[in-house]
Scaffold this motif. Structure first.
Motif, PDB file in Angstrom:
ATOM      1  N   GLU A 173       0.832  -1.208   0.000  1.00 19.88           N
ATOM      2  CA  GLU A 173       0.000   0.000   0.000  1.00 19.88           C
ATOM      3  C   GLU A 173       0.866   1.257   0.000  1.00 19.88           C
ATOM      4  O   GLU A 173       0.610   2.201  -0.759  1.00 19.88           O
ATOM      5  N   ASP A 174       1.896   1.257   0.833  1.00 19.68           N
ATOM      6  CA  ASP A 174       2.810   2.405   0.877  1.00 19.68           C
ATOM      7  C   ASP A 174       3.522   2.562  -0.469  1.00 19.68           C
ATOM      8  O   ASP A 174       3.707   3.680  -0.974  1.00 19.68           O
ATOM      9  N   TYR A 175       3.930   1.451  -1.066  1.00 19.03           N
ATOM     10  CA  TYR A 175       4.617   1.478  -2.362  1.00 19.03           C
ATOM     11  C   TYR A 175       3.723   2.089  -3.443  1.00 19.03           C
ATOM     12  O   TYR A 175       4.153   2.964  -4.208  1.00 19.03           O
ATOM     13  N   LEU A 176       2.464   1.659  -3.493  1.00 26.52           N
ATOM     14  CA  LEU A 176       1.555   2.139  -4.532  1.00 26.52           C
ATOM     15  C   LEU A 176       1.145   3.587  -4.318  1.00 26.52           C
ATOM     16  O   LEU A 176       0.850   4.305  -5.282  1.00 26.52           O
ATOM     17  N   HIS A 177       1.132   4.043  -3.064  1.00 26.23           N
ATOM     18  CA  HIS A 177       0.743   5.424  -2.793  1.00 26.23           C
ATOM     19  C   HIS A 177       1.927   6.388  -2.899  1.00 26.23           C
ATOM     20  O   HIS A 177       1.740   7.602  -2.775  1.00 26.23           O
ATOM     21  N   SER A 178       3.120   5.855  -3.098  1.00 28.10           N
ATOM     22  CA  SER A 178       4.294   6.709  -3.309  1.00 28.10           C
ATOM     23  C   SER A 178       4.343   7.172  -4.759  1.00 28.10           C
ATOM     24  O   SER A 178       3.653   6.641  -5.637  1.00 28.10           O
ATOM     25  N   ARG A 179       5.179   8.177  -4.997  1.00 32.10           N
ATOM     26  CA  ARG A 179       5.400   8.642  -6.369  1.00 32.10           C
ATOM     27  C   ARG A 179       6.695   8.015  -6.883  1.00 32.10           C
ATOM     28  O   ARG A 179       7.643   7.836  -6.134  1.00 32.10           O
ATOM     29  N   HIS A 180       6.692   7.712  -8.180  1.00 32.04           N
ATOM     30  CA  HIS A 180       7.767   6.907  -8.748  1.00 32.04           C
ATOM     31  C   HIS A 180       8.399   7.599  -9.955  1.00 32.04           C
ATOM     32  O   HIS A 180       7.789   8.438 -10.614  1.00 32.04           O
ATOM     33  N   ILE A 181       9.627   7.200 -10.225  1.00 30.34           N
ATOM     34  CA  ILE A 181      10.233   7.470 -11.521  1.00 30.34           C
ATOM     35  C   ILE A 181      10.303   6.127 -12.230  1.00 30.34           C
ATOM     36  O   ILE A 181      10.765   5.128 -11.651  1.00 30.34           O
ATOM     37  N   SER A 182       9.809   6.062 -13.453  1.00 30.18           N
ATOM     38  CA  SER A 182       9.719   4.788 -14.141  1.00 30.18           C
ATOM     39  C   SER A 182      10.380   4.856 -15.513  1.00 30.18           C
ATOM     40  O   SER A 182      10.934   5.881 -15.912  1.00 30.18           O
ATOM     41  N   ILE A 183      10.323   3.729 -16.234  1.00 26.11           N
ATOM     42  CA  ILE A 183      10.996   3.578 -17.521  1.00 26.11           C
ATOM     43  C   ILE A 183       9.956   3.368 -18.613  1.00 26.11           C
ATOM     44  O   ILE A 183       9.067   2.521 -18.489  1.00 26.11           O
ATOM     45  N   ILE A 184      10.049   4.147 -19.664  1.00 27.97           N
ATOM     46  CA  ILE A 184       9.365   3.854 -20.924  1.00 27.97           C
ATOM     47  C   ILE A 184      10.454   3.855 -21.994  1.00 27.97           C
ATOM     48  O   ILE A 184      11.043   4.895 -22.300  1.00 27.97           O
ATOM     49  N   PHE A 185      10.768   2.683 -22.526  1.00 24.98           N
ATOM     50  CA  PHE A 185      11.874   2.554 -23.462  1.00 24.98           C
ATOM     51  C   PHE A 185      11.571   3.277 -24.770  1.00 24.98           C
ATOM     52  O   PHE A 185      10.419   3.634 -25.061  1.00 24.98           O
ATOM     53  N   ASN A 186      12.614   3.488 -25.557  1.00 28.46           N
ATOM     54  CA  ASN A 186      12.456   4.192 -26.831  1.00 28.46           C
ATOM     55  C   ASN A 186      11.461   3.506 -27.751  1.00 28.46           C
ATOM     56  O   ASN A 186      10.868   4.137 -28.623  1.00 28.46           O
ATOM     57  N   THR A 187      11.292   2.208 -27.574  1.00 26.10           N
ATOM     58  CA  THR A 187      10.346   1.454 -28.395  1.00 26.10           C
ATOM     59  C   THR A 187       8.893   1.668 -27.958  1.00 26.10           C
ATOM     60  O   THR A 187       7.973   1.215 -28.619  1.00 26.10           O
ATOM     61  N   GLY A 188       8.713   2.341 -26.798  1.00 28.11           N
ATOM     62  CA  GLY A 188       7.373   2.505 -26.247  1.00 28.11           C
ATOM     63  C   GLY A 188       7.029   1.439 -25.227  1.00 28.11           C
ATOM     64  O   GLY A 188       5.989   1.528 -24.561  1.00 28.11           O
ATOM     65  N   ALA A 189       7.896   0.431 -25.091  1.00 30.07           N
ATOM     66  CA  ALA A 189       7.650  -0.644 -24.124  1.00 30.07           C
ATOM     67  C   ALA A 189       7.877  -0.145 -22.698  1.00 30.07           C
ATOM     68  O   ALA A 189       8.736   0.703 -22.455  1.00 30.07           O
ATOM     69  N   ARG A 190       7.104  -0.676 -21.763  1.00 32.65           N
ATOM     70  CA  ARG A 190       7.245  -0.341 -20.355  1.00 32.65           C
ATOM     71  C   ARG A 190       7.867  -1.506 -19.604  1.00 32.65           C
ATOM     72  O   ARG A 190       8.027  -2.599 -20.143  1.00 32.65           O
TER      73      ARG A 190
END
Length: 300
Positions: free
Chosen positions: A188-205
């Protein structure tokens, strides 16, 4: 079909045929082979006469292969692979080898394995030049069309002519700046936190995001970057979380605190991938063994 006495084929002509078959374009095949369009067209005319088939016909603004060309393509490809095997020459000697070897790898695989491999080349095979390109989500054609000699990726493409070997395993881990926040207490704490994530150049996550969405969950990611190398600059001095491979804690994410991912995600495996025509090539085999040795030392 002409009689066998009329055959006048050579490996270069057959390579031209395969390039046009792969590219479906005379001009693209010429660029790939580094020759003029007229040279490709002349070679095709000779092959048409020798093989007794049009091979390629106009289709709109492009060309399309005949049934004969499609059926013959795999046989010619196999024949060329066999002929390459005959020309391997004397046993491979690393210190005397001189060629360029191209590896496709995204930044995580590149930074994890290839600096050590470059050191091996400097010490044992200084005549081998290492060229590294992004792999994205790899396709069989990257190897079939010689865009690279080897791929390192957790995503082996499903193809019978692409060989693969496990290098090492890794798992996703949560990273944060300890000066700004604590590790997430639970899911719950993880999901309610704000994240920096990856979207690759191909558009894949990341597969993590797809897995969460399949379970009806999602992360709030106000910042996305195109590769793992972009994480440190945006993570530093913020309360954001970054989820990335655990082995990065010994590299670009060494300054950040790490904690277990509170989501049941299986570890993933890095493979090296190559085309079957290189299976017995002594230089290629030597390089694969060096990469495997490097990976084994990481697991020791």
């Amino acid at each position: 079909m002409n009689s066998i006495d009329d055959f006048n084929l050579d490996t270069r002509a057959l390579s031209v045929f395969l390039a046009v078959l792969d590219e479906r374009s005379v001009s693209a095949a010429a660029v790939r082979l580094g020759v003029s369009q007229s040279a490709v067209s002349h070679t095709l005319d000779r092959l048409r006469h020798t093989l007794g088939d049009p091979l390629f016909v106009k289709a709109g603004r492009g060309i399309t292969p005949t049934r004969y060309a499609i059926q013959t393509g795999p046989h010619i490809r196999h024949l060329l692979d066999e002929l390459r095997g005959l020309s391997l020459g004397p046993p491979f000697t690393p210190e005397r080898a001189e060629f360029t070897f191209t590896i496709a790898a995204n930044d995580y695989q590149r930074d994890l394995l290839l600096p050590a491999f470059a050191r091996v080349l400097r010490e044992q095979a200084p005549g081998i030049e290492l060229h590294i390109i992004p792999s994205g989500i790899p396709t069989p054609d990257m190897l079939r069309k010689d865009l690279c000699d080897l791929i390192i990726s957790p995503h082996p493409p499903p193809a019978n002519d692409i060989m693969q070997q496990r290098l090492l395993d890794d798992r996703m881990t949560v990273f944060h700046d300890a000066s700004q926040r604590e590790a997430p207490l639970d899911l719950e704490d993880y999901l309610h936190s704000r994240h920096i994530s990856i979207i690759f150049n191909t558009g894949a996550r990341l597969g993590l995001d797809e897995s969460l969405e399949a379970q009806g969950m999602r992360r709030d990611a106000p910042v996305t970057v195109s590769n793992f190398s972009g994480l440190p600059a945006f993570l530093r001095g913020t309360a954001l979380l970054a989820t990335a491979p655990a082995r990065l804690h010994g590299g670009i994410l060494r300054e950040f605190a790490a904690s277990l991912l509170p989501v049941p995600i299986k570890p993933f495996t890095l493979f090296m991938l190559w085309h079957q025509r290189h299976q017995k090539d002594p230089g290629h085999r030597w390089i694969r063994q060096q990469l495997l040795t490097i990976a084994n030392k990481m697991d020791a």
